[in-house]
Design a protein around this motif. Structure first.
Motif, short mmCIF file in Angstrom:
data_model
loop_
_atom_site.label_atom_id
_atom_site.label_comp_id
_atom_site.label_asym_id
_atom_site.label_seq_id
_atom_site.Cartn_x
_atom_site.Cartn_y
_atom_site.Cartn_z
N CYS A 1 -13.87 2.39 -8.86
CA CYS A 1 -13.80 2.84 -10.37
C CYS A 1 -15.20 3.37 -10.80
O CYS A 1 -16.39 2.62 -10.78
N VAL A 2 -15.27 4.53 -11.55
CA VAL A 2 -16.55 4.96 -12.10
C VAL A 2 -16.12 5.47 -13.45
O VAL A 2 -15.33 5.89 -14.13
N LEU A 3 -17.24 4.85 -14.20
CA LEU A 3 -17.23 4.60 -15.88
C LEU A 3 -18.15 5.87 -16.16
O LEU A 3 -19.20 6.11 -15.85
N TYR A 4 -17.60 7.13 -17.03
CA TYR A 4 -18.43 7.81 -17.65
C TYR A 4 -18.38 7.69 -19.24
O TYR A 4 -17.50 7.19 -19.98
N THR A 5 -19.73 7.97 -19.84
CA THR A 5 -19.71 7.87 -21.21
C THR A 5 -20.06 9.37 -21.74
O THR A 5 -20.62 10.01 -20.93
N GLN A 6 -19.73 9.76 -22.91
CA GLN A 6 -19.76 11.26 -23.50
C GLN A 6 -20.93 11.15 -24.09
O GLN A 6 -21.24 10.45 -25.26
N THR A 7 -21.83 12.13 -24.10
CA THR A 7 -22.91 12.48 -24.93
C THR A 7 -22.71 12.99 -26.24
O THR A 7 -21.55 13.72 -26.25
N VAL A 8 -23.51 12.75 -27.35
CA VAL A 8 -23.17 13.21 -28.48
C VAL A 8 -23.48 14.57 -28.70
O VAL A 8 -22.60 15.46 -29.33
N ALA A 9 -24.57 14.87 -28.01
CA ALA A 9 -25.00 16.43 -28.28
C ALA A 9 -24.15 17.57 -27.91
O ALA A 9 -23.69 18.29 -28.47
N ASN A 10 -23.77 17.43 -26.47
CA ASN A 10 -22.95 18.53 -25.84
C ASN A 10 -21.62 18.08 -25.33
O ASN A 10 -20.96 18.72 -24.67
N ARG A 11 -21.33 16.73 -25.55
CA ARG A 11 -19.83 16.45 -25.18
C ARG A 11 -19.86 16.42 -23.85
O ARG A 11 -18.63 16.25 -23.19
N GLU A 12 -20.75 16.40 -22.79
CA GLU A 12 -20.60 16.34 -21.44
C GLU A 12 -20.24 14.93 -21.06
O GLU A 12 -21.03 13.72 -21.81
N PRO A 28 -6.58 -3.30 -7.39
CA PRO A 28 -7.74 -3.65 -7.23
C PRO A 28 -8.04 -4.43 -8.52
O PRO A 28 -7.60 -4.18 -9.58
N ASP A 29 -8.75 -5.70 -8.36
CA ASP A 29 -9.30 -6.32 -9.49
C ASP A 29 -10.85 -6.34 -9.33
O ASP A 29 -11.40 -7.11 -8.51
N PHE A 30 -11.59 -5.35 -10.17
CA PHE A 30 -12.94 -5.25 -9.58
C PHE A 30 -13.75 -6.32 -10.50
O PHE A 30 -13.59 -6.87 -11.62
N VAL A 31 -14.76 -6.89 -9.67
CA VAL A 31 -15.62 -7.90 -10.33
C VAL A 31 -16.73 -7.26 -11.06
O VAL A 31 -17.04 -7.94 -11.92
N HIS A 32 -17.29 -6.35 -10.65
CA HIS A 32 -18.49 -5.72 -11.38
C HIS A 32 -17.97 -5.27 -12.80
O HIS A 32 -16.99 -4.49 -13.21
N LYS A 33 -18.73 -5.49 -13.74
CA LYS A 33 -18.63 -5.48 -15.21
C LYS A 33 -19.48 -4.34 -15.98
O LYS A 33 -20.88 -4.28 -15.23
N PHE A 34 -19.26 -3.68 -16.66
CA PHE A 34 -20.20 -2.71 -17.44
C PHE A 34 -20.46 -3.46 -18.84
O PHE A 34 -19.60 -3.65 -19.54
N ILE A 35 -21.67 -3.27 -19.18
CA ILE A 35 -22.20 -3.61 -20.64
C ILE A 35 -22.79 -2.62 -21.20
O ILE A 35 -24.00 -1.92 -20.73
N LEU A 36 -22.25 -2.32 -22.22
CA LEU A 36 -22.46 -0.98 -23.17
C LEU A 36 -22.73 -1.71 -24.40
O LEU A 36 -22.41 -2.48 -24.96
N ASP A 37 -23.74 -0.59 -25.12
CA ASP A 37 -24.13 -1.07 -26.36
C ASP A 37 -23.19 -0.45 -27.34
O ASP A 37 -22.76 0.90 -26.94
N TYR A 38 -23.01 -0.85 -28.49
CA TYR A 38 -21.92 -0.35 -29.36
C TYR A 38 -22.65 0.09 -30.60
O TYR A 38 -23.57 -0.64 -31.27
N PHE A 39 -22.41 1.20 -30.97
CA PHE A 39 -23.04 1.66 -32.25
C PHE A 39 -21.90 2.06 -33.22
O PHE A 39 -20.97 3.09 -32.91
N PHE A 40 -22.04 1.41 -34.43
CA PHE A 40 -20.91 1.57 -35.28
C PHE A 40 -20.96 3.06 -35.89
O PHE A 40 -19.75 3.58 -36.11
N GLU A 41 -21.97 3.81 -35.87
CA GLU A 41 -22.09 4.99 -36.59
C GLU A 41 -21.74 6.21 -35.60
O GLU A 41 -21.58 7.43 -35.90
#
Length: 494
Positions: A1-12, A28-41
């Motif tokens: 499982c691969v997690l992608y985030t989208q950039t604000v500037a060019n949406r890639e 599958p029940d994956f053990v690895h967790k992703f920790i992301l910062d949350y930005f309200f704005e």
């Protein structure tokens, strides 16, 4: 499982991380967790991709391919994503378990058991948080001790239930057999409850899993409660391989319209680092040039031309000194890294109590001519409060610089290994925005090259048993005014 985030500037879409690979299962029940910062704005879009072969995935996706969306008209399954706000819990715990008289599952032998730990969620569901190794052919396994953050186990809620499932690997049919399970909580474990009955309805006897070791470690947030002075030094490559600075093809070309790669890299990193330096006075060095008036080759010269005081005021002062040096020195060679590394290491060796930490930024365009000496210098510096950032500019291959970055293989020389990984290398070309957005390029570069600094700092202080300091009045590593700017109290809280 691969997690992608989208950039604000060019949406890639940029790869954020990957889970482990789970073989031979459609559930599958994956053990690895992703920790992301949350930005309200910001609207933070996420793309989750599950594929049979994990090697396929690219680190950057500009447009989501149609095959990511499944096959039209066909049910390709469901991806379940669970998210929870993390508590401010920084403890970790070392635990070890063993089993006694577990159920025999293999037809020809005993069992190959392992443990799977799940934590309960607020909605009544459970999320996997740890999986032990498999112990072969035994009904009385002793699993290896493992370290797990308390946040992963219960997110700071000590009474939250955890379920441990004991499972057996059946190699002949490539499946798992359920042995039994027990429930507990972090509070129960911390109180010394050491014996757990493994329950399964069909069993007439009750095997046990024993809790043999529990060690709680507190990881205080050193950067939040410690007063640590960051000392930032810049070293710039002035070798002839960069090209004639007066020509547009040169990596040192001073265009009236935009910054060159050296200036962009310097500003990207420096503008972040300078916020952690109270006086914002930075030593700026050059290497690989012939100096006026006698044409002496130097691999450690001050950009401002003042050996008595090589400090520049802020990043703008460093840039100004850099531009002035391009007009006065002659680009030459070879490319030696060790002199500037040793320069910073001398000052880092004077203070080892955690009150000061040194960061050296080296910007260079290619082959390192003193590779053996550079390795020795890095190995020596790995025991000091010091980190090195190397930014490669230009189109050259950077194999040697990659070797110095010890993420995969710890750097070594003549049988000696670096005590810790202190080098972070990135090629600047990977961060150039195709549309010429230099602000975006600098933001990407700064984020990646500075990402390892906090961990490198914490590795140093923890390895030395240094406790967070609430004040910093110890003697400074700053040398006498004949070499650097006058000393005055420097206390920047980071």
């Amino acid at each position: 499982c691969v997690l992608y985030t989208q950039t604000v500037a060019n949406r890639e879409w940029r790869e954020f991380g990957r889970t482990e690979v789970i073989d031979n299962t459609l559930n599958p029940d994956f053990v690895h967790k992703f920790i992301l910062d949350y930005f309200f704005e910001e609207r933070q879009n996420l793309l989750v991709v599950v594929k049979n072969n994990i090697d396929w995935a690219s680190s950057v996706i500009h447009n989501v391919p149609s095959y990511f969306r499944g096959i039209p008209g066909k049910n390709c399954g469901t991806i379940i994503v669970k998210a929870e706000e993390l508590g401010n819990c920084r403890e970790s715990v070392l635990m070890q378990f063993c089993g006694n008289k577990l159920d025999k599952k293999d037809f020809f032998g005993k069992s190959d058991p392992f443990l799977v730990f799940y934590r309960s969620n607020k909605d009544g569901t459970f999320t996997i948080c740890h999986k032990t190794e498999v112990v072969k052919n035994t009904l009385d396994p002793v699993w290896q001790a493992f370290k797990i953050p308390v946040r992963a186990l219960c997110n700071g809620d000590y009474d939250r239930w955890c379920v441990c499932v004991c499972v057996c690997v059946c190699v002949c049919v490539f499946s798992h057999d359920y042995i039994g399970e027990f429930s507990t909580s972090y509070r129960e474990l911390s109180k010394g409850h050491s014996q757990f009955t493994v329950w399964e309805v069909s069993h007439s006897h009750f095997p046990h899993v024993y809790f043999t070791h529990f060690c709680l470690k507190y990881h205080k947030c050193f950067l939040k409660i410690s007063y640590t002075q960051i000392n930032f030094t810049v070293a710039i490559d002035f070798t002839a391989s960069n090209g004639n600075p007066s020509q547009p093809t040169s990596l040192h070309y001073m265009s009236p319209y935009h910054l060159n790669a050296y200036a962009l890299a310097l500003r990207a990193v420096g503008e972040i680092i300078q916020d952690y330096d109270s006086d914002k006075l930075f030593p700026a060095l050059g290497f690989g040039a012939k100096l006026p008036p006698d044409g002496r080759i130097s691999h450690e010269f001050p950009l401002n031309g003042n050996p008595e005081n090589p400090y520049c005021s802020g990043i703008e002062g460093v840039l100004e000194a850099y531009y002035q040096s391009l007009k006065s020195v002659r680009l030459y060679g070879p490319t030696y890294f060790s002199p500037v590394i040793n320069h910073v290491a001398r000052y880092a060796s004077l203070v080892k109590d955690g009150s000061e930490y040194f960061i050296l930024l080296i910007i260079s365009d290619g082959v390192i001519s003193d590779m053996a000496q550079t390795k020795e210098s890095i190995i020596n510096a790995s025991s000091l409060p010091m980190s090195i950032i190397i930014v490669g500019v230009g189109p050259a291959e950077f194999d040697e610089m990659i070797e110095l970055d010890g993420d995969e293989v710890r750097i070594s020389s003549r049988g000696r290994f670096a005590e810790r990984d202190i080098v972070q290398f990135v090629p600047f070309r990977d961060y150039i925005d195709r549309r010429g957005n230099h602000i975006l390029s600098m933001a990407r570069l700064a984020k990646d090259v500075l990402a390892e600094i906090p961990d490198q700092f914490l590795q140093y202080v923890r390895s030395r048993g240094i406790k967070p300091q609430h004040s910093s009045h110890s003697s400074s590593s700053k040398p006498p005014p004949a070499l650097v700017h006058p000393v005055h109290p420097l206390q920047t809280q980071i």
